[in-house]
Design a protein around this motif. Structure first.
Motif, PDB file in Angstrom:
ATOM      1  N   GLY A 130       0.797  -1.215   0.000  1.00 14.50           N
ATOM      2  CA  GLY A 130       0.000   0.000   0.000  1.00 14.50           C
ATOM      3  C   GLY A 130       0.830   1.266   0.000  1.00 14.50           C
ATOM      4  O   GLY A 130       0.302   2.346  -0.213  1.00 14.50           O
ATOM      5  N   ASP A 131       2.127   1.161   0.260  1.00 12.08           N
ATOM      6  CA  ASP A 131       3.008   2.329   0.242  1.00 12.08           C
ATOM      7  C   ASP A 131       3.722   2.497  -1.091  1.00 12.08           C
ATOM      8  O   ASP A 131       4.195   3.573  -1.405  1.00 12.08           O
ATOM      9  CB  ASP A 131       4.046   2.236   1.351  1.00 12.08           C
ATOM     10  CG  ASP A 131       3.449   2.507   2.716  1.00 12.08           C
ATOM     11  OD1 ASP A 131       2.383   3.157   2.773  1.00 12.08           O
ATOM     12  OD2 ASP A 131       4.029   2.065   3.716  1.00 12.08           O
ATOM     13  N   TYR A 132       3.846   1.425  -1.865  1.00 14.27           N
ATOM     14  CA  TYR A 132       4.497   1.473  -3.171  1.00 14.27           C
ATOM     15  C   TYR A 132       3.444   1.338  -4.258  1.00 14.27           C
ATOM     16  O   TYR A 132       2.625   0.424  -4.226  1.00 14.27           O
ATOM     17  CB  TYR A 132       5.499   0.325  -3.332  1.00 14.27           C
ATOM     18  CG  TYR A 132       6.719   0.447  -2.464  1.00 14.27           C
ATOM     19  CD1 TYR A 132       7.829   1.148  -2.907  1.00 14.27           C
ATOM     20  CD2 TYR A 132       6.764  -0.138  -1.214  1.00 14.27           C
ATOM     21  CE1 TYR A 132       8.961   1.252  -2.113  1.00 14.27           C
ATOM     22  CE2 TYR A 132       7.883  -0.037  -0.415  1.00 14.27           C
ATOM     23  CZ  TYR A 132       8.985   0.664  -0.868  1.00 14.27           C
ATOM     24  OH  TYR A 132      10.095   0.768  -0.080  1.00 14.27           O
ATOM     25  N   SER A 133       3.483   2.236  -5.220  1.00 11.85           N
ATOM     26  CA  SER A 133       2.573   2.118  -6.361  1.00 11.85           C
ATOM     27  C   SER A 133       3.214   1.186  -7.384  1.00 11.85           C
ATOM     28  O   SER A 133       4.387   0.826  -7.281  1.00 11.85           O
ATOM     29  CB  SER A 133       2.323   3.486  -6.990  1.00 11.85           C
ATOM     30  OG  SER A 133       3.492   3.960  -7.623  1.00 11.85           O
ATOM     31  N   ALA A 134       2.454   0.806  -8.381  1.00 15.28           N
ATOM     32  CA  ALA A 134       2.991  -0.035  -9.448  1.00 15.28           C
ATOM     33  C   ALA A 134       4.119   0.690 -10.183  1.00 15.28           C
ATOM     34  O   ALA A 134       5.087   0.062 -10.623  1.00 15.28           O
ATOM     35  CB  ALA A 134       1.890  -0.435 -10.411  1.00 15.28           C
ATOM     36  N   ILE A 135       4.025   2.000 -10.277  1.00 15.97           N
ATOM     37  CA  ILE A 135       5.093   2.777 -10.915  1.00 15.97           C
ATOM     38  C   ILE A 135       6.366   2.708 -10.085  1.00 15.97           C
ATOM     39  O   ILE A 135       7.462   2.536 -10.619  1.00 15.97           O
ATOM     40  CB  ILE A 135       4.656   4.236 -11.139  1.00 15.97           C
ATOM     41  CG1 ILE A 135       3.532   4.285 -12.169  1.00 15.97           C
ATOM     42  CG2 ILE A 135       5.821   5.104 -11.583  1.00 15.97           C
ATOM     43  CD1 ILE A 135       2.917   5.647 -12.363  1.00 15.97           C
ATOM     44  N   ASP A 136       6.240   2.801  -8.763  1.00 17.35           N
ATOM     45  CA  ASP A 136       7.403   2.689  -7.880  1.00 17.35           C
ATOM     46  C   ASP A 136       8.070   1.324  -8.021  1.00 17.35           C
ATOM     47  O   ASP A 136       9.299   1.223  -8.093  1.00 17.35           O
ATOM     48  CB  ASP A 136       6.999   2.893  -6.417  1.00 17.35           C
ATOM     49  CG  ASP A 136       6.448   4.270  -6.130  1.00 17.35           C
ATOM     50  OD1 ASP A 136       6.823   5.223  -6.851  1.00 17.35           O
ATOM     51  OD2 ASP A 136       5.639   4.397  -5.189  1.00 17.35           O
TER      52      ASP A 136
END
Length: 101
Positions: free
Chosen positions: A57-63
Motif C-alpha cells: 500500500g506504500d508502493y505504487s505499481a510505478i514505484d
C-alpha cells in the motif's frame, strides 16, 4: 496512446492479501504453461513475486516498476493474474508514516 492509458489503469496502489510467506502459486494455476503464448515469459513468476513483495500500500505499481527497471506494461499481466486469484487487491493510498512539518 493505448500504452499510456494502460499505465494509468494499472499504476495504482495494491495490497498483498497473503503477506506472510510465499503464496502457493501452483494451487492458483499461476505458473506459465508451454501452450499458452501469452504466458510464455520465463520471468512472469518472478515479476509476480516482486509485485507481491512490494504491494503493501506504500508502493505504487510505478514505484515497483522503477525499482526493477521495467515498465508498468511489463507488469500488467502479473497484476491481472494476481488480482484475479485474490492475492492482490487495488487500494487507495494512505501513507502509514507521516512526517511532522
Amino acid at each position: 496512446m493505448e500504452k499510456v492509458l494502460q499505465t494509468f489503469e494499472y499504476a495504482g496502489y495494491y495490497s498483498n492479501q497473503k503477506p506472510y510467506g510465499e503464496p502457493m502459486m501452483s494451487k492458483r494455476n499461476l505458473y506459465p504453461t508451454i501452450n499458452d503464448p501469452e504466458e510464455t515469459r520465463e520471468d512472469l513468476v518472478q515479476i509476480m513475486m516482486r509485485v507481491l513483495n512490494y504491494s503493501d500500500g506504500d508502493y505504487s505499481a510505478i514505484d515497483i516498476a522503477e525499482l526493477y527497471d521495467m515498465s508498468v506494461g511489463e507488469m500488467k499481466l502479473a497484476i491481472e493474474q494476481l488480482c484475479r486469484t485474490g492475492l492482490l487487491e487495488p487500494r487507495e493510498h494512505t501513507p502509514k508514516y507521516r512526517k511532522n512539518i
